[in-house]
Design a protein around this motif. Structure first.
Motif, PDB file in Angstrom:
ATOM      1  N   VAL A  17      17.047 -17.348  20.971  1.00 12.22           N
ATOM      2  CA  VAL A  17      18.087 -17.724  20.008  1.00 12.22           C
ATOM      3  C   VAL A  17      19.258 -16.751  20.072  1.00 12.22           C
ATOM      4  CG1 VAL A  17      16.592 -18.850  18.307  1.00 12.22           C
ATOM      5  CG2 VAL A  17      16.880 -16.379  18.242  1.00 12.22           C
ATOM      6  N   ASP A  18      20.393 -17.220  19.549  1.00 10.14           N
ATOM      7  CA  ASP A  18      21.540 -16.338  19.392  1.00 10.14           C
ATOM      8  C   ASP A  18      21.246 -15.448  18.181  1.00 10.14           C
ATOM      9  OD1 ASP A  18      24.674 -15.968  19.907  1.00 10.14           O
ATOM     10  OD2 ASP A  18      24.277 -15.943  17.763  1.00 10.14           O
ATOM     11  N   PHE A  19      21.224 -14.141  18.400  1.00 15.36           N
ATOM     12  CA  PHE A  19      20.737 -13.253  17.337  1.00 15.36           C
ATOM     13  C   PHE A  19      21.670 -13.233  16.126  1.00 15.36           C
ATOM     14  CE2 PHE A  19      19.597  -9.084  15.490  1.00 15.36           C
ATOM     15  CZ  PHE A  19      18.268  -9.382  15.228  1.00 15.36           C
ATOM     16  N   GLY A  20      22.971 -13.321  16.412  1.00  8.84           N
ATOM     17  CA  GLY A  20      23.945 -13.336  15.309  1.00  8.84           C
ATOM     18  C   GLY A  20      23.772 -14.599  14.473  1.00  8.84           C
ATOM     19  N   GLY A  21      23.609 -15.737  15.167  1.00 11.15           N
ATOM     20  CA  GLY A  21      23.438 -17.025  14.489  1.00 11.15           C
ATOM     21  C   GLY A  21      22.164 -17.033  13.662  1.00 11.15           C
ATOM     22  N   LEU A  22      21.105 -16.479  14.230  1.00 10.17           N
ATOM     23  CA  LEU A  22      19.831 -16.433  13.520  1.00 10.17           C
ATOM     24  C   LEU A  22      19.955 -15.607  12.238  1.00 10.17           C
ATOM     25  CD1 LEU A  22      16.734 -16.832  13.322  1.00 10.17           C
ATOM     26  CD2 LEU A  22      16.495 -14.761  14.707  1.00 10.17           C
ATOM     27  N   VAL A  29      24.894  -7.192   5.680  1.00  8.61           N
ATOM     28  CA  VAL A  29      23.919  -7.273   6.765  1.00  8.61           C
ATOM     29  C   VAL A  29      24.716  -7.166   8.066  1.00  8.61           C
ATOM     30  CG1 VAL A  29      22.136  -8.672   7.859  1.00  8.61           C
ATOM     31  CG2 VAL A  29      22.449  -8.777   5.374  1.00  8.61           C
ATOM     32  N   THR A  30      24.503  -6.082   8.799  1.00  5.00           N
ATOM     33  CA  THR A  30      25.285  -5.851  10.014  1.00  5.00           C
ATOM     34  C   THR A  30      24.374  -5.921  11.232  1.00  5.00           C
ATOM     35  OG1 THR A  30      26.573  -4.295   8.699  1.00  5.00           O
ATOM     36  CG2 THR A  30      26.981  -4.293  11.066  1.00  5.00           C
ATOM     37  N   VAL A  31      24.767  -6.714  12.233  1.00  7.30           N
ATOM     38  CA  VAL A  31      23.996  -6.738  13.480  1.00  7.30           C
ATOM     39  C   VAL A  31      24.886  -6.190  14.597  1.00  7.30           C
ATOM     40  CG1 VAL A  31      22.336  -8.552  12.980  1.00  7.30           C
ATOM     41  CG2 VAL A  31      24.585  -9.188  13.770  1.00  7.30           C
ATOM     42  N   ALA A  32      24.280  -5.364  15.436  1.00  5.31           N
ATOM     43  CA  ALA A  32      25.050  -4.744  16.516  1.00  5.31           C
ATOM     44  C   ALA A  32      24.137  -4.514  17.712  1.00  5.31           C
ATOM     45  CB  ALA A  32      25.643  -3.427  16.041  1.00  5.31           C
ATOM     46  N   GLN A  33      24.745  -4.194  18.845  1.00 10.41           N
ATOM     47  CA  GLN A  33      23.973  -3.860  20.044  1.00 10.41           C
ATOM     48  C   GLN A  33      23.607  -2.393  19.966  1.00 10.41           C
ATOM     49  OE1 GLN A  33      23.566  -6.027  22.661  1.00 10.41           O
ATOM     50  NE2 GLN A  33      25.086  -7.612  22.212  1.00 10.41           N
ATOM     51  N   GLU A  34      22.463  -2.051  20.519  1.00 14.21           N
ATOM     52  CA  GLU A  34      22.161  -0.628  20.639  1.00 14.21           C
ATOM     53  C   GLU A  34      21.701  -0.374  22.068  1.00 14.21           C
ATOM     54  OE1 GLU A  34      21.025   2.008  17.482  1.00 14.21           O
ATOM     55  OE2 GLU A  34      19.062   2.068  18.426  1.00 14.21           O
ATOM     56  N   ASN A  35      22.607   0.195  22.828  1.00 13.03           N
ATOM     57  CA  ASN A  35      22.274   0.443  24.230  1.00 13.03           C
ATOM     58  C   ASN A  35      22.084   1.928  24.456  1.00 13.03           C
ATOM     59  OD1 ASN A  35      22.468  -2.271  25.012  1.00 13.03           O
ATOM     60  ND2 ASN A  35      24.701  -2.095  24.949  1.00 13.03           N
ATOM     61  N   SER A  36      20.902   2.262  24.920  1.00 15.18           N
ATOM     62  CA  SER A  36      20.640   3.657  25.234  1.00 15.18           C
ATOM     63  C   SER A  36      20.173   3.677  26.688  1.00 15.18           C
ATOM     64  CB  SER A  36      19.564   4.178  24.281  1.00 15.18           C
ATOM     65  OG  SER A  36      18.753   5.108  24.934  1.00 15.18           O
ATOM     66  N   PRO A  37      20.663   4.649  27.479  1.00 19.74           N
ATOM     67  CA  PRO A  37      20.300   4.652  28.899  1.00 19.74           C
ATOM     68  C   PRO A  37      18.800   4.770  29.119  1.00 19.74           C
ATOM     69  CG  PRO A  37      21.448   6.689  28.256  1.00 19.74           C
ATOM     70  CD  PRO A  37      21.538   5.747  27.098  1.00 19.74           C
ATOM     71  N   ARG A  38      18.081   5.309  28.132  1.00 20.98           N
ATOM     72  CA  ARG A  38      16.646   5.535  28.346  1.00 20.98           C
ATOM     73  C   ARG A  38      15.767   4.421  27.827  1.00 20.98           C
ATOM     74  NH1 ARG A  38      18.666  10.406  26.189  1.00 20.98           N
ATOM     75  NH2 ARG A  38      18.133   9.482  24.219  1.00 20.98           N
ATOM     76  N   PRO A  91      17.524  -2.508  26.147  1.00 21.59           N
ATOM     77  CA  PRO A  91      18.541  -2.814  25.134  1.00 21.59           C
ATOM     78  C   PRO A  91      17.919  -3.409  23.878  1.00 21.59           C
ATOM     79  CG  PRO A  91      18.734  -4.279  27.026  1.00 21.59           C
ATOM     80  CD  PRO A  91      17.732  -3.241  27.394  1.00 21.59           C
ATOM     81  N   ARG A  92      18.491  -3.015  22.749  1.00 22.77           N
ATOM     82  CA  ARG A  92      17.924  -3.482  21.479  1.00 22.77           C
ATOM     83  C   ARG A  92      19.040  -3.963  20.555  1.00 22.77           C
ATOM     84  NH1 ARG A  92      14.315   1.473  19.447  1.00 22.77           N
ATOM     85  NH2 ARG A  92      16.255   2.600  19.765  1.00 22.77           N
ATOM     86  N   PHE A  93      18.634  -4.689  19.533  1.00 23.94           N
ATOM     87  CA  PHE A  93      19.566  -5.037  18.465  1.00 23.94           C
ATOM     88  C   PHE A  93      19.312  -4.088  17.308  1.00 23.94           C
ATOM     89  CE2 PHE A  93      19.058  -9.404  20.340  1.00 23.94           C
ATOM     90  CZ  PHE A  93      20.354  -9.475  20.847  1.00 23.94           C
ATOM     91  N   VAL A 116      17.225   0.000   8.162  1.00 26.17           N
ATOM     92  CA  VAL A 116      17.688  -0.142   9.546  1.00 26.17           C
ATOM     93  C   VAL A 116      16.525  -0.593  10.415  1.00 26.17           C
ATOM     94  CG1 VAL A 116      18.767   1.011  11.510  1.00 26.17           C
ATOM     95  CG2 VAL A 116      19.336   1.732   9.189  1.00 26.17           C
ATOM     96  N   MET A 117      16.764  -1.683  11.156  1.00 31.03           N
ATOM     97  CA  MET A 117      15.731  -2.157  12.088  1.00 31.03           C
ATOM     98  C   MET A 117      16.281  -2.083  13.493  1.00 31.03           C
ATOM     99  SD  MET A 117      14.337  -5.606  10.379  1.00 31.03           S
ATOM    100  CE  MET A 117      15.726  -6.083   9.384  1.00 31.03           C
ATOM    101  N   ARG A 118      15.418  -1.758  14.429  1.00 31.73           N
ATOM    102  CA  ARG A 118      15.809  -1.804  15.835  1.00 31.73           C
ATOM    103  C   ARG A 118      14.812  -2.701  16.549  1.00 31.73           C
ATOM    104  NH1 ARG A 118      17.294   3.418  13.950  1.00 31.73           N
ATOM    105  NH2 ARG A 118      19.396   3.935  14.617  1.00 31.73           N
ATOM    106  N   LEU A 119      15.330  -3.768  17.151  1.00 30.72           N
ATOM    107  CA  LEU A 119      14.449  -4.775  17.741  1.00 30.72           C
ATOM    108  C   LEU A 119      14.755  -4.957  19.223  1.00 30.72           C
ATOM    109  CD1 LEU A 119      14.883  -7.485  14.957  1.00 30.72           C
ATOM    110  CD2 LEU A 119      13.054  -5.809  15.152  1.00 30.72           C
ATOM    111  N   PRO A 120      13.730  -4.863  20.062  1.00 33.15           N
ATOM    112  CA  PRO A 120      13.979  -5.109  21.479  1.00 33.15           C
ATOM    113  C   PRO A 120      14.467  -6.540  21.686  1.00 33.15           C
ATOM    114  CG  PRO A 120      11.626  -4.960  21.030  1.00 33.15           C
ATOM    115  CD  PRO A 120      12.326  -4.584  19.766  1.00 33.15           C
ATOM    116  N   LYS A 121      15.362  -6.736  22.687  1.00 29.65           N
ATOM    117  CA  LYS A 121      15.940  -8.065  22.881  1.00 29.65           C
ATOM    118  C   LYS A 121      14.910  -9.068  23.401  1.00 29.65           C
ATOM    119  CE  LYS A 121      20.721  -6.859  23.410  1.00 29.65           C
ATOM    120  NZ  LYS A 121      21.933  -6.995  24.234  1.00 29.65           N
TER     121      LYS A 121
END
Ligand SMILES: Nc1ncnc2c1ncn2[C@@H]1O[C@H](COP(=O)(O)OP(=O)(O)OP(=O)(O)O)[C@@H](O)[C@H]1O
Ligand SMILES: [Mg+2]
Length: 369
Positions: free
Chosen positions: A197-202, A267-276, A279-281, A346-351
């Motif tokens: 699903v589109d995470f923003g839409g969901l 309610v804010t959704v964003a990308q969280e990219n860490s080199p290690r 990728p997560r939301f 704050v939640m961090r969810l793998p894509k």
């Protein structure tokens, strides 16, 4: 640092981040790496809009040279010593933090499994009671009572019996709902269908489910989609995510802005990219209401912890949210609150939620929460 805030993290041997320090304006960091040109042992992350004054090594050493030629060697020695001490100190701290995190996960898991197990066991006898009660209400209906009763006294007794059986049935319905909630505490009992699903839409949809209720209690719900154009797809369990969002919104309604006073919810959704990391939301659900007292904060994810028993709280909403996020959705969840200022989850969810996740490593409470 000229302004803002920077959080410095290090990784433990499980690859989890632990906050080591938080810097405010006037502080400086990274000087050891400038002195001995070794890679930095920690990573700084800007957590508020910040202005930093950055100095490269050549300029830094140039300054020292001019100040005093010996200073360089002196500082290099000093830095080696400090670094060594720091490493030992942080290793100890990480070890402690890991043990604490593991103990917490074990505690959550054993309570959840116990509750879910009890719920399962109680289901059968409860079903039998339900059947028996419905047998009575079906046989002794208000219509049938006059024909069944020999006299006025018998009629009164039968009416009371009918009322009692109805009361039993109604409460069994309530017990059934509680049992369903208890079962949700155990991941084994939680099933859902994986979808793309589109995470923003969901997120918009999940929050949308609460809009009608929000109108009544004057909550102003705002969804801020900072995901951008690409990488918006989530391969996960929309039902579980929706449940978590609803549990959080219900809490805000009930506790942050009690008595229908209303207020803002972001309610804010964003990308969280860490080199290690994969990728997560990142999802942040925040209110600006009453907040949670410091003494309660460590307990809010515990099953049955509630400050609202008198207003119908069971203390399961956050326990279920924690369970769904950390187990079914393979993510992390943490909570921060300042009494009188509000609460932030704050939640961090793998894509992509894996079908067969690797053996669960203790997930440390990530910072900044
Ligand atoms: N946004 C919030 N603002 C203030 N307090 C909160 C907030 N969210 C949770 N709490 C506190 O955390 C406690 C636990 O929340 P949780 O959702 O687990 O249980 P509950 O809402 O009391 O009951 P249930 O969710 O089972 O109906 C609440 O009783 C409340 O004290
Ligand atoms: Mg709740």
């Amino acid at each position: 640092m000229l302004s803002g805030a920077v959080s410095v993290h290090s990784l433990d041997d499980q690859g989890e981040e632990v906050e080591l320090a938080r810097f405010q304006p006037g502080a400086f960091f990274g000087e050891l790496a400038l002195i001995d040109a070794e890679p930095r042992s920690a990573t700084g992350v800007v957590v508020e809009d910040s202005d930093l004054f950055r100095l490269d090594r050549a300029a830094f050493l140039g300054l020292l040279d001019r100040a005093h030629p010996m200073l360089k060697d002196l500082l290099a020695g000093l830095s080696a010593k400090i670094r060594n001490n720091n490493v030992q100190y942080f290793e100890l701290r990480l070890q402690k933090e890991r043990l604490r995190a593991q103990a917490e996960i074990d505690r959550h898991r054993s309570i959840s499994q116990m509750v879910a197990g009890v719920a399962h066991e109680i289901n059968t006898p409860l079903g039998i009671v339900n059947n028996a009660a419905s047998l009575i209400t079906e046989m002794i209906t208000p219509k049938a009572i006059p024909a069944l009763a020999k006299d006025a006294r018998a009629e009164a007794v039968l009416t009371d019996l009918h009322d009692a059986a109805t009361l039993i049935q109604n409460n069994i319905v309530r017990a059934g709902q509680l049992i369903e909630a208890f079962k949700n505490l155990s991941v084994r009992n939680v099933t859902g269908r994986k979808e793309q699903v589109d995470f923003g839409g969901l997120t918009e949809e999940a929050v949308g489910l609460y809009r009608l209720k929000a109108q009544q209690s004057r909550l102003r719900l705002e969804v801020i989609d900072e995901l951008g154009e690409a990488g918006r797809t989530w391969e996960g369990f929309p039902g579980h995510y929706t449940q978590v969002i609803l549990n959080l919104l219900t809490n805000i309604d009930r506790y942050a802005y009690p008595d229908g006073q209303g207020g803002a919810v972001k309610v804010t959704v964003a990308q969280e990219n860490s080199p290690r990391k994969a990728p997560r939301f990142r999802v942040v659900v925040e209110d600006f209401g009453r907040g949670i007292p410091e003494k309660d904060l460590p307990k809010v994810f515990d099953a049955f912890f509630t400050t609202g028993r008198a207003i119908g709280g069971t203390g399961l909403g956050l326990a279920i949210a924690h369970n769904l996020v950390t187990s079914a959705l393979q993510g992390t969840i943490c909570i921060a609150s300042e009494p009188g200022e509000g609460t932030r989850v704050v939640m961090r969810l793998p894509k992509i939620v894996e079908d067969e996740p690797a053996e669960e490593a203790p997930r440390l409470n990530e910072r900044p929460c």
